[in-house]
Design an enzyme around this catalytic site. Structure first.
Site, PDB file in Angstrom:
ATOM      1  N   ASN A  15       0.868  -1.174   0.000  1.00  0.00           N
ATOM      2  CA  ASN A  15       0.000   0.000   0.000  1.00  0.00           C
ATOM      3  C   ASN A  15       0.905   1.225   0.000  1.00  0.00           C
ATOM      4  O   ASN A  15       1.474   1.586   1.028  1.00  0.00           O
ATOM      5  CB  ASN A  15      -0.888  -0.040   1.254  1.00  0.00           C
ATOM      6  CG  ASN A  15      -1.699   1.221   1.435  1.00  0.00           C
ATOM      7  OD1 ASN A  15      -1.786   2.055   0.531  1.00  0.00           O
ATOM      8  ND2 ASN A  15      -2.294   1.375   2.612  1.00  0.00           N
ATOM      9  N   HIS A 101      -9.502   1.144   4.827  1.00  0.00           N
ATOM     10  CA  HIS A 101      -8.208   1.309   5.496  1.00  0.00           C
ATOM     11  C   HIS A 101      -8.379   2.240   6.698  1.00  0.00           C
ATOM     12  O   HIS A 101      -9.184   3.170   6.660  1.00  0.00           O
ATOM     13  CB  HIS A 101      -7.179   1.881   4.516  1.00  0.00           C
ATOM     14  CG  HIS A 101      -5.804   1.892   5.095  1.00  0.00           C
ATOM     15  ND1 HIS A 101      -5.370   2.918   5.906  1.00  0.00           N
ATOM     16  CD2 HIS A 101      -4.793   0.999   5.033  1.00  0.00           C
ATOM     17  CE1 HIS A 101      -4.130   2.634   6.304  1.00  0.00           C
ATOM     18  NE2 HIS A 101      -3.759   1.483   5.782  1.00  0.00           N
ATOM     19  N   GLU A 103      -6.774   4.649   7.745  1.00  0.00           N
ATOM     20  CA  GLU A 103      -6.637   6.088   7.467  1.00  0.00           C
ATOM     21  C   GLU A 103      -7.916   6.635   6.832  1.00  0.00           C
ATOM     22  O   GLU A 103      -8.264   7.803   7.026  1.00  0.00           O
ATOM     23  CB  GLU A 103      -5.395   6.327   6.590  1.00  0.00           C
ATOM     24  CG  GLU A 103      -4.126   6.164   7.418  1.00  0.00           C
ATOM     25  CD  GLU A 103      -2.938   5.574   6.673  1.00  0.00           C
ATOM     26  OE1 GLU A 103      -2.899   5.637   5.438  1.00  0.00           O
ATOM     27  OE2 GLU A 103      -2.048   5.032   7.355  1.00  0.00           O
ATOM     28  N   GLU A 173      -5.480  -4.891  10.611  1.00  0.00           N
ATOM     29  CA  GLU A 173      -4.485  -3.833  10.783  1.00  0.00           C
ATOM     30  C   GLU A 173      -4.775  -3.050  12.063  1.00  0.00           C
ATOM     31  O   GLU A 173      -5.570  -2.102  12.046  1.00  0.00           O
ATOM     32  CB  GLU A 173      -4.519  -2.872   9.587  1.00  0.00           C
ATOM     33  CG  GLU A 173      -4.157  -3.530   8.265  1.00  0.00           C
ATOM     34  CD  GLU A 173      -3.534  -2.518   7.303  1.00  0.00           C
ATOM     35  OE1 GLU A 173      -2.430  -2.780   6.828  1.00  0.00           O
ATOM     36  OE2 GLU A 173      -4.141  -1.464   7.072  1.00  0.00           O
ATOM     37  N   SER A 219       3.353  -1.973  10.276  1.00  0.00           N
ATOM     38  CA  SER A 219       4.799  -1.993  10.527  1.00  0.00           C
ATOM     39  C   SER A 219       5.473  -3.308  10.147  1.00  0.00           C
ATOM     40  O   SER A 219       6.470  -3.698  10.755  1.00  0.00           O
ATOM     41  CB  SER A 219       5.091  -1.624  11.991  1.00  0.00           C
ATOM     42  OG  SER A 219       4.687  -0.286  12.238  1.00  0.00           O
TER      43      SER A 219
END
Ligand code: PGA
Length: 259
Positions: A15, A101, A103, A173, A219
């Site tokens: 991504n 996602h 974000e 995530e 990460s």
């Protein structure tokens, strides 16, 4: 209707977020393709910004590396200034679309209902949605991780036809692990993936959870990937920062093959 995605192949998806121009993206894709000349270690996808899809897609054509969009609108076309529709992604060669996602959820304010609509839109438009779920640090510390995952998964999958469920991929995530360098432990990933599979069994039908690919994201890098992939619940990775450097990203794909 999306082409069915095979049952839980190892998948490493990059991504790129809001990084790389069209020219820079093509250069990064060329580096990756060079590294893959000896063979693809696993299924690989890259998700560049919309403006680089065409140039990156041209480099990837015929290599077996998949192209994906980072987002899509739930309508197919119309007066939605600044948005991109699924058929536009499909027309430029995308196989995947990242949906929900963190974000998008936490910075751009997408709620569960929006994520559910976008997932259905991706399926309608022939794309394989990578549906992202995950708890914030405050939610984890308040021991609400399970509750959050159940809610996010149920919002998308409740009542979804079996063929559609099988045409999706999920990415777990944890928000606290994204871009922070603080990776979840394999045990934390395993426990979350189990919650997701159990929820799928409950809301989408018995046995659904075992058949769906669940990536870990947050990460992931070439140094920590092998330990995550050694956990059999982890079917691959959604990689942000470390996907912007070809050798490191390729090493994650190699680790996915070995794990
Ligand atoms: P990160 O991002 O690998 O930079 O933590 C992962 C993601 O947001 O998909």
């Amino acid at each position: 209707m999306s082409a069915p995605w095979p049952r839980r192949p190892r998948l490493v998806a990059g991504n790129w977020k809001m990084n790389k121009t069209s020219v820079e993206g093509a250069a990064l894709a060329r580096e990756l393709v060079t590294l893959l000349a000896g063979g693809r270690p696993c299924e690989i996808a890259v998700c560049p910004p919309f403006t680089a899809l065409e140039s990156v897609g041209a480099v990837l054509r015929g290599t077996g590396v998949h192209l994906g969009g980072q987002n899509l609108h739930s309508e197919t076309h119309g007066a939605f200034t600044g948005e991109i529709a699924g058929p536009m992604l499909a027309a430029v060669g995308c196989r995947f679309a990242i949906v929900g996602h963190s974000e998008r959820r936490h910075v751009m304010g997408e709620d569960d209902a929006t994520v559910a609509r976008k997932t259905r839109a991706a399926l309608r438009d022939g794309l394989t949605p990578i549906v992202c779920v995950g708890e914030t640090l405050a939610e984890r510390e308040a021991e609400r991780t399970t509750e959050v995952l159940v809610r996010q998964v149920a919002a998308v999958y409740d009542g979804m036809p079996v063929a559609d469920v099988r045409a999706t991929v999920i990415a777990y995530e944890p928000v606290w692990a994204i871009g922070t360098g603080r990776v979840a432990t394999p045990d934390q990933a395993r426990d979350a993936h189990r919650v997701i599979r159990a929820t799928l069994d409950r809301v989408a039908g018995a046995g659904m959870g075992a058949g769906i690919g669940i990536l870990y994201g947050g990460s992931v890098n070439a140094g920590n990937a092998a330990a995550l992939f050694a956990e059999e619940e982890v079917d691959g990775a959604l990689v942000g920062g470390a996907s912007l450097e070809a050798t490191g990203f390729w090493r994650i794909a190699v680790a996915a093959n070995a794990g």
